[in-house]
Each structure stands twice: as C-alpha cells, then as structure tokens.
Scaffold this active site. Structure first.
Site, short mmCIF file in Angstrom:
data_model
loop_
_atom_site.label_atom_id
_atom_site.label_comp_id
_atom_site.label_asym_id
_atom_site.label_seq_id
_atom_site.Cartn_x
_atom_site.Cartn_y
_atom_site.Cartn_z
N SER A 70 21.48 7.51 19.90
CA SER A 70 22.07 6.30 20.48
C SER A 70 23.37 5.99 19.77
O SER A 70 23.58 6.38 18.62
CB SER A 70 21.10 5.12 20.32
OG SER A 70 21.75 3.92 20.70
N HIS A 71 24.24 5.26 20.45
CA HIS A 71 25.45 4.76 19.80
C HIS A 71 25.11 3.76 18.70
O HIS A 71 25.90 3.51 17.81
CB HIS A 71 26.36 4.07 20.82
CG HIS A 71 27.17 5.03 21.63
ND1 HIS A 71 26.62 5.99 22.43
CD2 HIS A 71 28.52 5.18 21.73
CE1 HIS A 71 27.58 6.68 23.00
NE2 HIS A 71 28.74 6.23 22.60
N SER A 72 23.92 3.18 18.81
CA SER A 72 23.52 2.15 17.86
C SER A 72 22.36 2.64 17.01
O SER A 72 21.34 3.09 17.53
CB SER A 72 23.09 0.89 18.64
OG SER A 72 22.22 0.10 17.87
N SER A 102 28.97 9.83 25.51
CA SER A 102 29.40 10.65 24.39
C SER A 102 28.23 11.04 23.50
O SER A 102 28.33 11.99 22.73
CB SER A 102 30.49 9.95 23.57
OG SER A 102 30.01 8.77 23.00
#
Lengths: 253, 215
Positions: A16-18, A77
């Site tokens: 995840s981006h987070s 991404s």
C-alpha cells in the site's frame, strides 16, 4: 499447530502507499489466518506516502518460504513497484510469486483464509480474485462465488419440511444462526476453514461453503436460517460438522 | 563524434540540476492532476544518484552510468516515476551494452529501448496523457535524424525538441492512465508532469552532448 510462516503455506504481501493501511490489513487478516506469513510493505523507506522497491522486495522474500506468495496492491504505482521488484527476483522464485488483481482489503482477507486452509498458490489467487465479483452491481451468489463456483440452486430449493433431508445422492441440514453478530468475518472464516478440510463440495444456501466472501455476502444475521447441503454421497460428515459448528454458535453465545 | 562516459556523467549531473530547478513546477503540475509528488520524488532520486557517480570504476561505460541511475531511481523514488524511469534507464543501459562511445544510431536505439521499457511497465499508449506522449515523438524524431546520418548530438537535439513539443501537446488530452485518469475530463488543460520531466531530462542529455562535442 503450524508455525507462522510454515513453508507449506502460501504467504501474502500487502503493498500500500500507506504503511498504516498495509499494517492494519496484516492485523485484520491475521485474525483469520494466524499461521500464514502476512507481510506489510506500505509507504516509502522514510515513512512517507508511496511505495518502496526495497520494502516490497524484502516482503516478498519474507512471505515466500517455498510455497509461493501472493501480492495484493492498492493504487497504480504500487503495482508498478511490485512488477519491478518481480523483475529482479531470480527465475525460480519469480515463478511462484503472483500479483493478484483484486481489491486490497477484501481480496487480502479472502486470500489469507485460503492460505490458512492450506490452499495452493493458484487457489489462493483465485480466492483473492473472488473479491472482484462481490464488489460490483449484479453480484449474485454465482458471481460472488468466483472460479469453479457454479452455484447450486438445486440444494437451496429442496423441501424445508425436515431438518435433516436425505434425498437422492444428497444430504442437507437446516440450522439457525444463533450467535449475536451473525456470520461475520471471524465465524465465517472459521466455517470456511472447516469446510476446506473436507474433500466434498458443500453449499450454504446454495453458495460454496469454501468461499469466504460469498458466505459473508449472504449477510447472515442472528436468527437467519441456513441450509447446509452436499450432493456428494460422501458429504454427510462434512455437512454434519459444519451444521454442528453453526449450532454451536461459534463460541459466541 | 560519439558520446562517451564524460557525456553520460554530465547528463546525470545536468539532470539533477534541472530537476531541482523545476522541482516546484513539476510538483504544481502533478498537484493539478495527480498526487503532487512528482517533482519531490524525482528530485530525491537524482539527488541520490550524483554522489554515486564518484564511485564509478575506471573504465566505466555510458551503459554503467545508465544502470546506476536505474537502480537508484528504482530504490529511492516512491511514486510511479521510480519504476517507470527506473525501467527506462535499465532498458537503455541494456541497449547501450558495453560500448564506450555512442553514435547517432546507438543513441536512437537506446531512446527506443527506454520508451519500450516504460510502455511495458506502465501499459500506456500514445494519447493517454502520460510521459509516453513525450517519449514517442522523441524516439521517432531520433530515429529519423539517425537515419538521415545525424551524429549523436544532433539526434539528441531532435529528440529533445520533439519531447518538448510532445509535453505541450498533452495539455488538451484527457488522462487515461495513472492517478490523473480519475479526473477524466477535468484533466484537460493541464500538462502531464511525467511528459514535462521527460522533456527536461532529454534536453539535459542534448545540452550535455553539445557541451562534450563542442557543437
């Protein structure tokens, strides 16, 4: 009891981006898959929002102990970073790492339960992808079941007169959900895990008893009636075991 | 006259400078239609490459420099630009091979390999409002220049001109890839930040070439 990261089990990586999302998903999935290697790869190396090639690579190596790993990703991404990481694995390992095209949370939980049940790599990927069908419009029971899940409406349409029915080549039992919160994630996972221990196909109100998301999408609350059935002559023990589990209230009375 | 290691190292230094200089502009472009991290991420990536140039072994080739850039971008750029540019430089490095001097045809071939790497990674097509809309005109212009016998410096100049025109031409497009695609029609009127950074990087390559060959 297998150790966490047992080499016979497929591992999972959540990209995840987070970092909070990835770590939160590990916590969530671990409730239902305590012995599966669940590895978070969220955020950048310095803790910002983004994805990290090094973190993803390390997570894949950690999750794959020989049986393979399934990677679930959030936004674009994350997938690009993961694909790049796969390019750098050696051929042998790359062959057993799969990026599942599935929603991160629902797919991740479904995959975790399948991995916990000891499913092979392709079956864990299929479980993750089954989440695609439950999240759209028109996702009926058949659609929700995912691959290999040609729902069996015949069993659902059987007469309800008797609690136990032995029809031609089939056996079913009807039970009432008694636990307070109904068949929510934890008991549903317990149910699916038990169903996975039997070789025979069993259905719950016509839905594959091994499909966590399909069962959760039935929305079975306290007081709901469920018909557990198998058309397999060998399926009596499986139906009884699953019906007994429902009857027990999953320890949540 | 071919382009050698001196050109490659100078290109990287110029890239770091030009990205730092345009960092705010790239952030603004990306904030308009994306998540606003493009300038920040690329600046971090190229800033990280520069000190590593000093560690290049004697006898290193342009391909070695391209590979160094690739690995650094892949591991330091947290957004989509990391894997996309990283793959581009990696494919460019492979196309450059171990040649110590690159002529016009080699440069055109390297640019095409870089573009193909980005397409393979990001699955974008021309007209999707992505960096491909700067790369593909650049590759086509480079191939045409090389075919007409232009030297490496002239090939890069043609590529840089075409990339700049391509970046400007992304403004009226509707984004169909990446974060900007969530905006649909609202992405119209904004220049794609990836196409803009491509134009900046290829201009840096052309400037480094004209410096090194005294053209």
């Amino acid at each position: 009891m297998p150790e966490v990261g047992d080499s016979s089990r497929v591992g999972l990586v959540f990209v995840s981006h987070s970092s909070k999302i990835a770590e939160g998903l590990v916590d969530l999935a671990a409730q239902m898959a305590p012995t599966v290697a669940l590895v978070a790869a969220g955020g950048t190396d310095d803790g910002r929002i983004g994805t990290s090639f090094d973190r993803v690579t390390a997570a894949i190596v950690e999750a794959d102990s020989g049986a393979g790993a399934v990677v679930l990703c959030d936004l674009g991404s994350a997938i690009l970073t993961t694909e790049t990481a796969l390019d750098f694995l050696d051929d042998e390992q790359r062959a057993r790492v799969v990026i599942a095209d599935a929603p991160l949370v629902e797919g991740g939980v479904a995959a975790a339960v399948a991995a916990e049940a000891g499913d092979a790599l392709d079956a864990v990927v299929a479980a993750a992808r089954s989440a695609n069908a439950t999240s759209g419009d028109g996702g009926g029971p058949d659609a929700a079941g995912g691959p290999g899940d040609a729902g069996a409406p015949a069993s659902a349409a059987q007469p309800e007169a008797a609690a136990t029915t032995a029809t031609t080549g089939g056996y079913s039992r009807r039970e009432t959900i008694t636990n307070h919160d109904g068949l929510h994630a934890r008991p549903a996972a317990e149910f699916v895990k038990l169903a996975s221990t039997f070789g025979q196909r069993v259905t719950v109100n016509g839905i594959d008893a091994r499909s966590l998301l399909a069962i959760m999408s039935l929305g079975l609350t306290k007081g709901a009636s469920v018909e557990i059935a198998s058309e397999d002559p060998e399926g009596v023990a499986a139906v009884d075991a699953l019906a007994d589990l429902v009857q027990s209230g999953f320890g949540e009375h | 006259m071919g382009l050698d290691i001196t050109w490659a190292v100078d290109w990287v230094r110029r890239s770091a400078d030009v990205i730092a200089e345009h960092r705010v502009e790239l952030i603004r472009l990306d904030r308009d239609i994306g998540d606003g991290d493009h300038g920040e991420n690329l600046d971090r990536g190229f800033t990280a490459v520069v000190p590593k140039l000093d560690d290049l072994a004697a006898g290193s080739t342009p391909g070695d420099v391209l590979k160094l850039v690739a690995m650094t971008l892949i591991s330091t750029v947290g957004g989509a630009a990391g894997p996309l540019y990283g793959t581009a430089y990696l494919k460019a490095a492979a196309a450059a091979g171990s040649e110590s001097s690159l002529d016009g045809e080699a440069v055109a071939r390297i640019l095409a390999a870089a573009r193909d790497g980005i397409v393979a990674r990001g699955k974008a097509e021309s007209g999707d409002k992505t960096m491909i809309d700067a790369w593909t005109p650049a590759v086509d212009a480079a191939a045409a220049a090389a075919a007409s016998g232009a030297d490496a410096t002239a090939v890069l100049a043609a590529a840089a001109d075409a990339a700049e025109a391509g970046a400007v031409a992304t403004e009226p497009l509707v984004a169909r890839k990446g974060r900007a695609s969530y905006l649909g029609e609202r992405s119209v009127g904004h220049r794609d930040p990836g196409a803009q950074s491509t134009a900046l990087l290829l201009r840096a390559a052309a400037d480094a070439a004209s410096e090194s060959t005294g053209a």
